[in-house]
Each structure stands twice: as C-alpha cells, then as structure tokens.
Design an enzyme around this catalytic site. Structure first.
Site, PDB file in Angstrom:
ATOM      1  N   ASN A 153       0.785  -1.244   0.000  1.00 50.15           N
ATOM      2  CA  ASN A 153       0.000   0.000   0.000  1.00 50.15           C
ATOM      3  C   ASN A 153       0.815   1.291   0.000  1.00 50.15           C
ATOM      4  O   ASN A 153       0.333   2.313  -0.463  1.00 50.15           O
ATOM      5  CB  ASN A 153      -1.034  -0.015   1.128  1.00 50.15           C
ATOM      6  CG  ASN A 153      -0.408  -0.064   2.490  1.00 50.15           C
ATOM      7  OD1 ASN A 153       0.683  -0.606   2.661  1.00 50.15           O
ATOM      8  ND2 ASN A 153      -1.078   0.501   3.462  1.00 50.15           N
ATOM      9  N   GLU A 249       4.623  -4.154  12.021  1.00 49.98           N
ATOM     10  CA  GLU A 249       3.720  -3.011  11.812  1.00 49.98           C
ATOM     11  C   GLU A 249       2.493  -3.563  11.095  1.00 49.98           C
ATOM     12  O   GLU A 249       2.546  -3.843   9.902  1.00 49.98           O
ATOM     13  CB  GLU A 249       4.408  -1.937  10.959  1.00 49.98           C
ATOM     14  CG  GLU A 249       5.661  -1.343  11.578  1.00 49.98           C
ATOM     15  CD  GLU A 249       5.382  -0.467  12.782  1.00 49.98           C
ATOM     16  OE1 GLU A 249       4.219  -0.060  12.984  1.00 49.98           O
ATOM     17  OE2 GLU A 249       6.333  -0.204  13.537  1.00 49.98           O
ATOM     18  N   CYS A 283      -2.902   1.733   6.629  1.00 49.47           N
ATOM     19  CA  CYS A 283      -3.057   1.002   7.895  1.00 49.47           C
ATOM     20  C   CYS A 283      -3.764   1.843   8.956  1.00 49.47           C
ATOM     21  O   CYS A 283      -4.386   1.303   9.858  1.00 49.47           O
ATOM     22  CB  CYS A 283      -1.712   0.520   8.391  1.00 49.47           C
ATOM     23  SG  CYS A 283      -0.457   1.771   8.244  1.00 49.47           S
TER      24      CYS A 283
HETATM   25  P1  NAP Z   1       0.323  -9.039   3.570  1.00 49.81           P
HETATM   26  O1  NAP Z   1      -0.526  -9.857   2.692  1.00 49.81           O
HETATM   27  O2  NAP Z   1       0.481  -9.431   4.992  1.00 49.81           O
HETATM   28  O3  NAP Z   1       1.753  -8.995   2.855  1.00 49.81           O
HETATM   29  C1  NAP Z   1       2.818  -8.248   3.389  1.00 49.81           C
HETATM   30  C2  NAP Z   1       4.117  -8.855   2.939  1.00 49.81           C
HETATM   31  O4  NAP Z   1       4.283 -10.153   3.547  1.00 49.81           O
HETATM   32  C3  NAP Z   1       4.191  -9.102   1.431  1.00 49.81           C
HETATM   33  O5  NAP Z   1       5.485  -8.840   0.977  1.00 49.81           O
HETATM   34  C4  NAP Z   1       3.855 -10.583   1.349  1.00 49.81           C
HETATM   35  O6  NAP Z   1       4.310 -11.200   0.165  1.00 49.81           O
HETATM   36  C5  NAP Z   1       4.592 -11.102   2.560  1.00 49.81           C
HETATM   37  N1  NAP Z   1       4.175 -12.450   3.000  1.00 49.81           N
HETATM   38  C6  NAP Z   1       3.043 -13.123   2.704  1.00 49.81           C
HETATM   39  N2  NAP Z   1       3.052 -14.337   3.295  1.00 49.81           N
HETATM   40  C7  NAP Z   1       4.211 -14.434   3.980  1.00 49.81           C
HETATM   41  C8  NAP Z   1       4.805 -15.436   4.799  1.00 49.81           C
HETATM   42  N3  NAP Z   1       4.183 -16.586   5.026  1.00 49.81           N
HETATM   43  N4  NAP Z   1       6.013 -15.191   5.349  1.00 49.81           N
HETATM   44  C9  NAP Z   1       6.640 -14.037   5.148  1.00 49.81           C
HETATM   45  N5  NAP Z   1       6.142 -13.039   4.364  1.00 49.81           N
HETATM   46  C10 NAP Z   1       4.937 -13.235   3.794  1.00 49.81           C
HETATM   47  O7  NAP Z   1      -0.148  -7.508   3.577  1.00 49.81           O
HETATM   48  P2  NAP Z   1      -0.561  -6.590   2.339  1.00 49.81           P
HETATM   49  O8  NAP Z   1      -1.885  -7.036   1.860  1.00 49.81           O
HETATM   50  O9  NAP Z   1       0.553  -6.434   1.362  1.00 49.81           O
HETATM   51  O10 NAP Z   1      -0.698  -5.173   3.087  1.00 49.81           O
HETATM   52  C11 NAP Z   1      -1.827  -4.794   3.776  1.00 49.81           C
HETATM   53  C12 NAP Z   1      -1.657  -4.942   5.257  1.00 49.81           C
HETATM   54  O11 NAP Z   1      -0.521  -4.221   5.704  1.00 49.81           O
HETATM   55  C13 NAP Z   1      -2.823  -4.351   6.020  1.00 49.81           C
HETATM   56  O12 NAP Z   1      -3.186  -5.202   7.077  1.00 49.81           O
HETATM   57  C14 NAP Z   1      -2.256  -3.040   6.561  1.00 49.81           C
HETATM   58  O13 NAP Z   1      -2.899  -2.528   7.691  1.00 49.81           O
HETATM   59  C15 NAP Z   1      -0.861  -3.423   6.833  1.00 49.81           C
HETATM   60  N6  NAP Z   1      -0.017  -2.228   6.926  1.00 49.81           N
HETATM   61  C16 NAP Z   1       0.460  -1.833   8.152  1.00 49.81           C
HETATM   62  C17 NAP Z   1       1.228  -0.681   8.253  1.00 49.81           C
HETATM   63  C18 NAP Z   1       1.792  -0.216   9.563  1.00 49.81           C
HETATM   64  O14 NAP Z   1       2.755   0.544   9.549  1.00 49.81           O
HETATM   65  N7  NAP Z   1       1.247  -0.636  10.698  1.00 49.81           N
HETATM   66  C19 NAP Z   1       1.493   0.068   7.104  1.00 49.81           C
HETATM   67  C20 NAP Z   1       0.975  -0.371   5.892  1.00 49.81           C
HETATM   68  C21 NAP Z   1       0.226  -1.525   5.799  1.00 49.81           C
HETATM   69  P3  NAP Z   1       3.316 -11.419  -1.089  1.00 49.81           P
HETATM   70  O15 NAP Z   1       2.926 -10.067  -1.548  1.00 49.81           O
HETATM   71  O16 NAP Z   1       4.184 -12.137  -2.043  1.00 49.81           O
HETATM   72  O17 NAP Z   1       2.163 -12.224  -0.577  1.00 49.81           O
END
Ligand code: NAP
Length: 475
Positions: A153, A249, A283
C-alpha cells in the site's frame, strides 16, 4: 513485450529461473514480468548480505549519511517517474502517489541525519557499592543482516522506513517487497546503486511470501525481521522467528471521535481524506467515526455530500481521487462485507457498489460493532459513522477492538482531550486531527494486534542496533 525485471543480488542484476506476470490492478494489463525467486536464490542474497556485513559495519557515519543524501538528490530529480511507477503497480491515484514520493524523500533525509547521531551514554557505576573507579559507557552496534518484508500500500515509503534506518545504522539488507508492488523496490535499488551503496549491502528478492518470506524468517544469519503487513502474516512470522528481533507493523480499524461543538468545516475535509485516501488502503485509514448526538445529523449530511464529490477512475488521471482496489478478490470481499452490514440493519448512505475494480466510496450508518466492516480491517474506501451520547461512550467503542494503531479526537475541551489521550489504548493519539496523520520521523506503531515495535527512523534504528556496554576498571 512487458518489461522483464531481474533479481538484485550482490550488486548485480540477475536473471531468475522463474517469472510471473505483473498486472495493473486498474486496467488488468500486463505491466512487467517479475522474478519468482527460489529458496536457492534467496540463499544467494543472504550470502551476499553476509559478505557485505563487515564493509557496512566499518563504514564511517558520514559516509553512510552521504549515500543516503545522494539517494535523496537522485529521487528529487525523478519524482514524476517514481510517482508513475507507484500509480501503475498499486493503482494509487497519481497525485497521492506523488505525495508518497515526497514523503519517501523526507524519510531518507531523516535517515541521513540519523546516521550521524547514533550514540550511547556514560553511566555512573559508582552509584552501586563496588562500582567505584570504573568508566562505563554504552555504544550501539549494527545487528547485521536485516530481513525486510513490505506490503503493497505504500510501496516506496514503507521500503524507505526499512532501508533508511538499516543503512543509517550500518546493517545490510535482504528486501522482499509485496508481489503486487515490486517495481518501486527495484527502482530504489537502482538509485542506491548509483548513490554508491556497496555491493551486497542491499539485495532485492521478489517472489511469493511463502517461499521468499519464509526463508528470510527462518535463516539464522538474519538477525532482525522488520515486517509491515497483515496481522495474520505478522503473527505467523513472530511464531517462526526464534530469537530474531521482530518488528511488526500491522493493521487496524482506526477510529475518530467527534465531540460536541467542534467546527465541522475543519473536521469534514480531514475526515474525507482520512477515509478515502489511497482508496482506504492505509493502515491508519479512518474506518470508524463516532459523532456526538448533537452534531450527528449535520456531520452525516456534510460528509455524505463531500463523499459524493470524489472522482473515481484511472490512477494516472490527475483528477482521480479514488481508483481500483489492489485485487478483484478485495472488491468481492468488501462488497460481501457491505451486504452483511445491510442485512444487519446498517444504512448505506452512499456507495455500496463497484465499477470494475473500483469500489465506490461508501458511507455506512448505524453499523453494529460486531459486523466485519466494524471489527475487522476493511482496507477499502468504506467508513462507518455512528452516533454517541458522550466522549466516554466513544472511547469505550474505540477501545473495543483487536487493534490499536492510532486514534483521533476533535474536541474544544482540553480536559476531554487529555482524558481521551490517557484512556485510548493505541500507539498514537491525535488530538484535533484524524488517526491517519503521520509524518515520517514520529514514533509509529501499535498495541494489541496492530503490532510490536516502533518505526520512525530514530526508533527503527534502536530496533536495528544492539546496545553494548564497556566497563573500564581503573582500580
Ligand atoms: P500481507 O498480505 O500481509 O503482505 C505483506 C508482505 O508479507 C508481502 O510482501 C507478502 O508477500 C509477505 N508475505 C506473505 N506471506 C508471507 C509469509 N508466510 N512469510 C513471510 N512473508 C509473507 O499484507 P498486504 O496485503 O501487502 O498489506 C496490507 C496490510 O498491511 C494491512 O493489514 C495493513 O494494515 C498493513 N499495513 C500496516 C502498516 C503499519 O505501519 N502498521 C502500514 C501499511 C500496511 P506477497 O505479496 O508475495 O504475498
């Protein structure tokens, strides 16, 4: 023929064994072919980061700062190109993508400054009997290899929140960006190479989270995992990471309280931005609004009118406010959550439907706290507005959540503000602003399922360094 990207390992651009197509979330056209790294290729990246450790550890602070300063200058000269990359791969509206690039520049500037002020302290050991005649001080040492895993994002600025402090502190990095947004990460790697970062100090490996992510999380040479993403993946990482440091995060269902008597002309425009910027895929996106009953009707009327003015469409059109969600699956998920809300008595004041992959900005009224749109993270342009009798009632509703990243309150009463600051169970309280407020040097992170640890360069540097104590016995 789509652009074919390469893995970045040990300062070389390497053709991968296997590739996958990257499609625009808005037009669904193929925009690039992306390497799908194997475990062996990730291993090569970790080897390279391991070999570069000594070079980075010994590099003087002014040189680490100098590389980051050069990166800032390079990025400043290519803002439009960088914004276009984000808009293409993430469907982030181009004006918002530009804002992200400007924030990324800020983040690296803060990192360059922080590189020059990493220090320990001296300790009066003679405060304890037996501690006399000793000089004691601490230093902060780099931890070694940082495994950075980032979400889709904010594909450029959240990478910066990991690379910036890692380089500032003299670490090396293996970065795994989200599968939907690898182009921003490759772009920054190119700029860092040009800025003079030594070979192997940064390695970028793309591919599935399951393969690449798992290898990073379980390899013993990696000392820190810094992860931004969903709670489900984050909790899984924490469970597998063993003795590694882990910064998580994660997500939230951020809320805003609107007290009686506040000036809606100030609150409404900020709330619209908080709820719909980057189509709610932030987020700290504003998901729940609790408005004092005396202001509720006026608030809803104005908020809905402003929501209807938002322009939806192509992310590359500068007029677009809201574009496509990151995937078709997310459009289907959010429509089914809206349907569930309707069936349980919520009113759709506007939106509630999709055009292609664009979910039309949606306002729901009277949504029960047990509904998915309320208690889970929607990550879409959907906001709930509910009526409360008092700020106290609203604080209880805000705290009744699995998450706790940031919360906001608008009030004219300083005691109400201070009371809310004390009682809201979140990582950051924004008084007279939306929960979505963030600048890049403030401590940022959550409680409960919103994560552990803090980012905001200085705080991330603490997470990426180890304190060492030196005691000099003069007896
Ligand atoms: P996500 O699906 O959890 O993916 C995040 C990262 O983790 C991607 O690079 C993903 O790779 C990787 N990943 C997936 N499965 C994994 C595993 N088993 N082991 C290690 N890494 C793995 O999240 P997203 O959909 O990209 O992002 C949205 C989420 O991020 C929301 O929940 C949002 O709130 C959160 N977020 C939090 C913050 C904060 O600072 N608190 C900021 C921004 C976003 P792939 O893409 O290859 O699946």
């Amino acid at each position: 023929m789509a652009l074919k990207k390469k893995l970045y390992i040990n300062g070389e651009w390497i053709e991968a064994k296997s590739y996958t197509e990257l499609k625009s979330p808005y037009s669904e056209e193929i925009i690039a072919e992306i390497p799908q790294a194997t475990e062996e290729e990730v291993n090569q990246a970790i080897d390279a980061a391991d070999r570069a450790r000594e070079t980075m550890r010994k590099m003087p602070a002014h040189q680490r700062a100098g590389i980051l300063e050069k990166l800032v200058r390079l990025l400043e000269s290519r803002v439009d190109e960088a914004a276009r990359i984000i808009a293409l791969e993430a469907a982030k509206p181009i004006t918002t993508a530009r804002e992200e690039v400007l924030r990324t520049i800020q983040t690296y500037k803060f990192a360059a400054e922080e590189a020059k002020r990493i220090h320990g302290e001296t300790l009066p050991l003679d405060a304890a009997p037996g501690g006399e005649n000793r000089i004691a001080y601490t230093v902060r040492e780099p931890l070694g290899i940082i495994g950075a895993i980032t979400p889709f994002n904010f594909p450029m600025n959240l990478v910066a929140h990991k690379l910036g402090p890692a380089i500032a502190a003299g670490n090396t990095i293996v970065l795994k960006p989200a599968s939907q947004t690898p182009l921003s990460a490759f772009f920054i790697a190119e700029l860092l190479e040009e800025a003079g970062l030594p070979k192997g100090a940064l390695n970028v490996v793309t591919g599935s989270g399951r393969v690449v992510g798992e290898k990073l999380v379980t390899d013993d040479r990696i000392k820190v995992i810094t992860f931004t993403g969903s709670p489900e993946v984050g909790i899984g990482i924490r469970n597998k990471a063993g003795l590694k440091r882990v910064t998580l995060e994660l997500g939230s269902n951020a809320a805003l309280i609107v007290d009686d008597g506040v000036d809606l002309n100030k609150v409404i425009p900020r709330s619209i931005k908080g709820a719909f910027s980057n189509q709610g895929q932030v987020c700290i996106s504003l998901q729940r609004i609790y408005v004092h009953e005396n202001l509720y009707d006026a608030f809803v009327e104005q908020f809905v009118a402003e929501t209807k003015k938002l322009k939806t469409g192509d992310p590359l059109d500068p007029q677009t406010d809201v574009s496509a969600l990151i995937s078709k699956g997310d459009v289907e998920r959010t429509l089914s959550w809206i349907e569930e809300a309707k069936q349980h008595g919520a009113i759709v004041a506007t939106g509630g439907r999709a055009e292609g992959n664009v979910l039309i900005p949606t306002v729901l009224l009277n949504a029960d706290k047990a509904l998915k749109v309320s208690c889970q993270e929607v990550f879409a342009p959907i906001v709930l507005i509910n009526k409360v009798k008092s700020v106290e009632e609203a604080i209880e509703l805000v705290n009744d959540s699995r998450y706790g990243l940031q919360a906001g309150i608008y009030t004219n009463d300083v005691n109400t503000a201070l009371n809310a600051a004390e009682k809201l169970h979140v990582g950051g309280v924004m008084i007279n602003d939306i929960p979505t407020f963030r600048v890049d040097h403030m401590p940022y992170g959550g409680v409960k399922e919103s994560g552990v640890g803090r980012e905001g360069i200085k705080y991330a540097v603490e997470e990426m360094t180890e304190m060492k104590l030196v005691v000099f016995n003069r007896n």
